[in-house]
Structure formats: structure tokens, C-alpha cells
Design a protein around this motif. Structure first.
Motif, PDB file in Angstrom:
ATOM      1  N   SER A   1      -3.813 -38.695 -30.149  1.00 24.88           N
ATOM      2  CA  SER A   1      -3.829 -39.365 -31.450  1.00 24.88           C
ATOM      3  C   SER A   1      -3.788 -40.878 -31.284  1.00 24.88           C
ATOM      4  N   ASN A   2      -4.482 -41.585 -32.180  1.00 20.26           N
ATOM      5  CA  ASN A   2      -4.471 -43.052 -32.137  1.00 20.26           C
ATOM      6  C   ASN A   2      -3.075 -43.616 -32.364  1.00 20.26           C
TER       7      ASN A   2
ATOM      8  N   ASP B   1       1.606 -42.419 -26.136  1.00 23.89           N
ATOM      9  CA  ASP B   1       1.019 -41.831 -24.930  1.00 23.89           C
ATOM     10  C   ASP B   1       1.723 -42.297 -23.656  1.00 23.89           C
TER      11      ASP B   1
ATOM     12  N   SER C   1      -7.634 -34.568 -26.914  1.00 27.67           N
ATOM     13  CA  SER C   1      -7.641 -35.990 -27.268  1.00 27.67           C
ATOM     14  C   SER C   1      -6.266 -36.397 -27.772  1.00 27.67           C
TER      15      SER C   1
ATOM     16  N   GLU D   1       4.027 -37.555 -40.030  1.00 30.13           N
ATOM     17  CA  GLU D   1       2.791 -37.886 -40.741  1.00 30.13           C
ATOM     18  C   GLU D   1       2.875 -39.245 -41.428  1.00 30.13           C
TER      19      GLU D   1
ATOM     20  N   ALA E   1      -0.335 -42.271 -31.273  1.00 27.76           N
ATOM     21  CA  ALA E   1       0.574 -41.904 -30.187  1.00 27.76           C
ATOM     22  C   ALA E   1       0.760 -43.053 -29.209  1.00 27.76           C
TER      23      ALA E   1
ATOM     24  N   ASP F   1       4.930 -38.111 -27.690  1.00 29.02           N
ATOM     25  CA  ASP F   1       4.031 -37.923 -28.833  1.00 29.02           C
ATOM     26  C   ASP F   1       2.597 -37.686 -28.364  1.00 29.02           C
ATOM     27  N   SER F   2       2.442 -37.340 -27.087  1.00 32.57           N
ATOM     28  CA  SER F   2       1.115 -37.187 -26.502  1.00 32.57           C
ATOM     29  C   SER F   2       0.809 -35.725 -26.169  1.00 32.57           C
TER      30      SER F   2
END
Length: 598
Positions: free
Chosen positions: A358-359, A363, A356, A490, A361, A324-325
Motif C-alpha cells: 500500500s502507498n 514498509d 503490492s 482506513e 504503508a 503495515d506491509s
């Protein structure tokens, strides 16, 4: 006099008999394709075997979760996998060490943990370690092998909690459906919410009443170029044309009048390249551009990740496909920037582009990218065909474009006066092509084509005809693979590994049908959704499911006690199911077709 052969020593210090080869290190991965690729990168002292997925898991025939003892799961050897587990055990006994190299995510960590735990009970003296590969290339595999680690128990606990929550929801709600509707049905924490989204959208589609409206078009000619312009203003006001009679009246008032180009306006805009793919964006783009289902996209991507024969070598062509990064490793950024400066210097920015994250994610992995940027789609076409080449091209283009300059597009908008009517037409052209220089499959022909208006301000154009075009207002669109994945992402429902299986489960259960890419609920799907959403609104809703996903992320971060969280929702749910089981009417036969037979 014969010279005695010197005995070799193995890594544990034990001596080997003459003629006996040195024990190898056993590496265990999930798939045979991944095993074949990795084995080619390592020397003769390594043996690579595939577990073929899970070999130890929860049984399918029952819940297998001990409610009374903190929801402890009961794992068993997967049916049909006993021989595979025996093969791995026997090979481990002959090995100097065991390395668990399942995929680098929660599921992979859980597979590695279960196999490692089983082997440790059988071969207590053999060292067992864990490695992960974000890409299956020789440098990446060798680097990972030089840094083995222990099992990450935070990941294992997070996956364990996920499985238990899914078990509790599915195996608590499903028996209600068996008793009241039909045996063999299922409910699930994510699948039932996805079904609700699809059913709610279908209700909106069915209730929408389209309204008729018309537009007026002028077909013009300028210097042997055909031009089409649409009526924008009539008598200085935006026209509202509801029927054919009104359209004909306007056409009659404009017919025979000259067409004068009264004004041309120019507007420049900058179009930035999109970030490299995450799992959800890859599934959405492959659905829109290639017509792939989410399952097909992930299957092809898995094969590209695990390795492809390139004639002289076997290579994983893309990085891990569940992410998801949008983060990219520094080494990959540097290699891509150097390659672009060599082949596309005018479109290469001064420094690599960093996106950048996402918060929301996790990562845990890089974005999806080619492992070697120099293997262009044209080069890959020597070894890849069909779907594999299409998906690789999509991934390669998206990643390389993400490291290029923005495009600058000039839009020219012309006002053409015909009587009291002001018609408008426009054309777009590149001032700077930027990243579009490399995009072929990833953009439409219209996006990539540069057009200019074939006339100047003050010119009079030849009018071929003016006609009306009937339209109807468009209601909400049914979900497709692309749009349901976007909605789930979303809303914070599910994770990269769950989007495709969720859609396929709904289709396999015949709750949803796929028709011309649209996802349409069946009569059975509507009945199931009504039962679940009306009786269990606190569970079958997007906020609860998203809250559970957030909680599972916190388990991985070791910041929440998942047992307490599960107790808080399970016992009220179980009580509610018991109540509904007694109160809900029997719906067996609700789907049977009625006939005239008595």
C-alpha cells in the motif's frame, strides 16, 4: 621448571591477567524471553541482558516538555528501573563492546538510543552499536550481528516528535477534564478520536428504528435430501412483505401447488488467497475467528516472535508482529515455494506470489509470517498449546495460502416454480480447491464445504411445507475490536503499535465497555466525548489525527520540521483550553445517582 602462561589480549589491546576470562560482548534487548532465545544462538563470548522495556523515559507526573525551548523533552530514569540501569552499566563496563538490539521500530530505536546515550557517558571507550532482527532465528541473528550500524536518528526523532505531540495534547486537555468532571481522567490525540468514533456509532445505533419485514421459505425434499428455497419473485415481481397477515395470504395462495425445477444456472468465480498478515489484519482476523481482543493478539504474537522452546532448540516462530506491509523476503518466498512443490504440487503456482505494498504503508518490515514454513500447525502442536497454537495456526495458514493457487468455485442456482411463486436456492462446489486445501482455522466451515444441488432441471420436488419468517431491518453495528481497528487503519489514525493500546486505554479509563465483543461507550465516555468534540473540533477529528500521522512519517523521512508543525497547533490549542476552562460549567457529580434522600 614451570612454564609461564601466555597472557591473552582483549579486543581493545589491553592485556589480561592470568586466569581472567576474555571480556564478552554485551547485547541488550527489551524482554527476558528474547534474551534467552538470542543467547542460545551466540557463543560463550556474548552476554545477553534485557532492559525490560523503557529504562529512560518522560515522567508520568508532569508534561516534562520545555515549551519555551523548541519543545525539548525532559527524560528521567523510569521509576523502579534504577537497579536495572545500574546492572546494564556494570555489565557494560566489563564488556569489550555493547550491542543494542531493541525491537526494529520507532519505539525500539528510541529505547536503544536512550540506553546507548546513557552508557556512552559512563563508559566512553567501549564501542556501542545497533542491530535489529526481523525474526529471531539463528541465521537472522548471526546475519544481523555481522552488520552492526549506528542509531537511526531519523527514527528517534520521529518517535520523539510522536511522544511530544501526545504529551502536549494529553497534558493540555486532561487538566480541563480534572477540573470540570473528575480527577484522574485523560484525553489523548488518538484515544479521544477513537472514543468519538465509538460514540458517534452508538448515537446511530440508538437512533435507528427497525422495520418489520417477512420472507417466505419452501421446505422441500429431493432424493432424501432436504432443500430450503426462498421466495424470490411473486407474479414476476420481487415481493415486499411487511407483516404476518400478508405473509399468510401468500402462503395460502401457494399451498398445495407442485414444485417444479424450472431452471438451473451455473456461474464460476475465482477466489484469490489473501495477502499475508499486517498487524491490523491479524488483529481483525484473530478477533473474528478466535474471539481475541487486540491486546491479547499482540501479547501472544510477541511471545511467538521472541521465542518458544521446541525441545531441542529455542526459536522465534514468527517474524516481527508490528508491520503495515505485505512484503515477503525473497528467501522466505523461495523456501515456501519449494515446500509447497513438495507437499502440494497441484496447488502450487509456477512462481512465488508477490503482493503490492500500500502507498500508505511505511514498509519498514516484512508481513507477519512463520520463520520456518516446515513447522506446520501439526508440528507446532507438540510444543504450543491453547491461544499460542491458535494464533500460530492462523498466521501459518494465511501465509502459506498466500503462496498457493486461487480456488475456482462453481455456484449452481436453481429456480423452483410453485404456483405464481418463483423460489431460489443455490449451492457452491470447488472446481479447483486451490489454497483452501490448507485452510482450516482461517475460514469458516461453510467456506470450506463443497455442496451440489441434489436434483436436475425438470424434476418435481416434494413440498414439506411453506412458511413465513419474521425479520427486522438491521441498523449500524456497534464497533468491535476488529471493526474499530479497521476504521482506524482506513482513516490513517494511529499505527500498528498503537491500535491495541488505544482500545485498552478507553476500557481502563471506563470510557468504553466491552460487552459480547461490542465496544459500548459508558455515560462517562459520552460526557468526555461531548466536551472534547464540541469544544475542540479542530483537534478531536479524524482528519487532524491522520494529518499528524502523515507529518510524523515525514519526520522519519527528514522532509519536515516537526518543531514548526507543533508550534502551529499547540499555541492555538492552549489558548482555546484556557478559554474553555473559564466558560465550561462544572460537571462534577453529573454521574452521581439521584436518590430520594434529602
Amino acid at each position: 621448571m614451570a612454564v609461564a602462561k601466555k597472557k591473552e589480549k582483549n579486543t581493545s589491546g589491553a592485556t589480561l591477567a592470568p586466569g581472567v576470562s576474555k571480556p564478552k560482548t554485551l547485547i541488550i534487548v527489551e524482554s527476558p524471553a528474547k534474551a534467552r532465545t538470542i543467547e542460545k544462538y551466540l557463543g560463550s563470548h556474548f552476554r545477553v541482558l534485557a532492559s525490560n522495556g523503557q529504562v529512560i523515559d518522560l515522567p508520568k507526573s508532569r508534561m516534562a516538555v520545555d515549551i519555551e525551548h523548541d519543545f525539548e523533552p525532559e527524560y528521567i530514569t523510569v521509576r523502579g528501573k534504577a537497579d536495572k540501569l545500574k546492572e546494564l552499566t556494570e555489565e557494560a563496563k566489563r564488556s569489550s563492546a555493547v550491542v543494542l538490539a531493541a525491537d526494529p521500530d520507532r519505539e525500539g530505536e528510541a529505547i536503544a538510543y536512550q540506553i546507548g546515550k546513557y552508557l556512552k557517558e559512563k563508559i566512553k571507550q567501549t564501542p556501542i552499536s545497533r542491530v535489529t532482527f526481523n525474526e529471531i532465528t539463528k541465521p537472522a541473528v548471526q546475519e544481523a550481528m555481522s552488520h552492526p550500524r549506528d542509531i537511526n536518528m531519523s527514527l528517534v526523532e520521529a518517535q520523539k516528535a510522536r511522544r511530544i505531540i501526545d504529551r502536549l495534547v494529553g497534558y493540555t486537555l486532561s487538566p480541563l477534564l480534572w477540573k470540570k468532571v473528575k480527577s484522574g481522567l485523560s484525553a489523548g490525540r488518538v484515544q479521544s478520536v477513537a472514543l468519538k468514533l465509538i460514540c458517534d456509532r452508538e448515537r446511530d445505533v440508538e437512533s435507528f428504528i427497525p422495520e418489520e419485514y417477512w420472507t417466505i421459505e419452501a421446505h422441500l425434499h429431493a432424493h432424501q435430501h432436504a432443500v430450503r428455497a426462498e421466495l424470490a419473485l411473486l407474479g414476476g415481481e420481487k415481493p415486499s412483505i411487511k407483516n404476518e397477515a400478508h405473509a399468510k395470504q401468500i402462503i395460502a395462495s401457494l399451498s398445495g401447488k407442485p414444485a417444479l425445477v424450472s431452471d438451473i444456472q451455473f456461474a464460476d468465480r475465482t477466489v484469490k488467497p489473501k495477502p499475508p498478515f499486517t498487524t491490523s489484519k491479524l488483529q481483525q482476523t484473530a478477533a473474528n475467528r478466535l474471539g481475541f481482543t487486540s491486546t491479547k493478539t499482540m501479547k501472544v504474537a510477541q511471545q511467538l516472535y521472541e521465542g518458544v522452546d521446541l525441545g531441542h532448540q529455542r526459536l522465534g516462530l514468527i517474524t516481527y508482529m508490528r508491520t503495515d506491509s505485505t512484503r515477503i523476503s525473497e528467501s522466505a518466498l523461495g523456501e515456501t515455494h519449494d515446500w509447497l512443490r513438495q507437499y502440494f504440487p497441484a496447488q502450487t503456482p509456477d512462481a512465488p506470489v508477490r503482493y503490492s505494498v500500500s502507498n500508505a504503508a511505511q514498509d519498514a518490515h516484512e508481513a507477519i509470517r512463520p520463520t520456518r514454513v516446515d513447522i506446520t500447525p501439526d508440528e507446532a502442536a507438540r510444543y504450543l498449546k491453547g491461544d499460542h497454537l491458535k494464533l500460530y495456526t492462523l498466521i501459518w495458514e494465511r501465509f502459506v495460502a498466500s503462496q498457493m493457487k486461487s480456488a475456482v468455485i462453481r455456484t449452481s442456482t436453481a429456480d423452483i416454480q410453485i404456483g405464481d411463486g418463483l423460489f431460489r436456492t443455490s449451492a457452491s462446489s470447488f472446481l479447483e480447491e486451490g489454497f483452501y486445501k490448507i485452510i482450516r482455522l482461517g475460514a469458516s466451515k461453510e467456506e470450506r464445504t463443497s455442496h451440489q444441488l441434489p436434483f436436475e432441471k425438470g424434476e418435481t420436488l416434494h413440498v414439506d411445507k411453506i412458511d413465513g419468517v419474521q425479520h427486522f431491518t438491521q441498523g449500524p453495528s456497534r464497533y468491535t475490536d476488529a471493526s474499530i481497528v479497521r476504521a482506524l487503519e482506513e482513516l490513517g489514525i494511529g499505527r500498528p503499535s498503537t491500535y491495541a493500546p488505544t482500545i485498552e486505554t478507553l476500557i481502563e479509563r471506563y470510557y468504553v465497555q466491552r460487552d459480547k465483543r461490542q465496544l459500548i461507550p459508558t455515560a462517562l465516555g459520552k460526557i468526555i466525548n461531548d466536551i472534547l468534540s464540541q469544544n475542540f473540533p479542530e483537534v478531536i477529528n479524524t482528519s487532524f489525527t491522520a494529518k499528524m500521522e502523515s507529518m510524523l512519517d515525514k519526520v522519519e523521512e527528514q522532509s519536515v520540521d516537526w518543531v514548526s508543525e507543533i508550534k502551529g497547533f499547540y499555541f492555538p490549542l492552549k489558548g482555546k483550553v484556557d478559554d474553555v476552562m473559564h466558560a465550561l460549567e462544572d460537571m462534577h457529580g453529573a454521574l452521581d445517582e439521584k436518590t430520594d434522600e434529602k
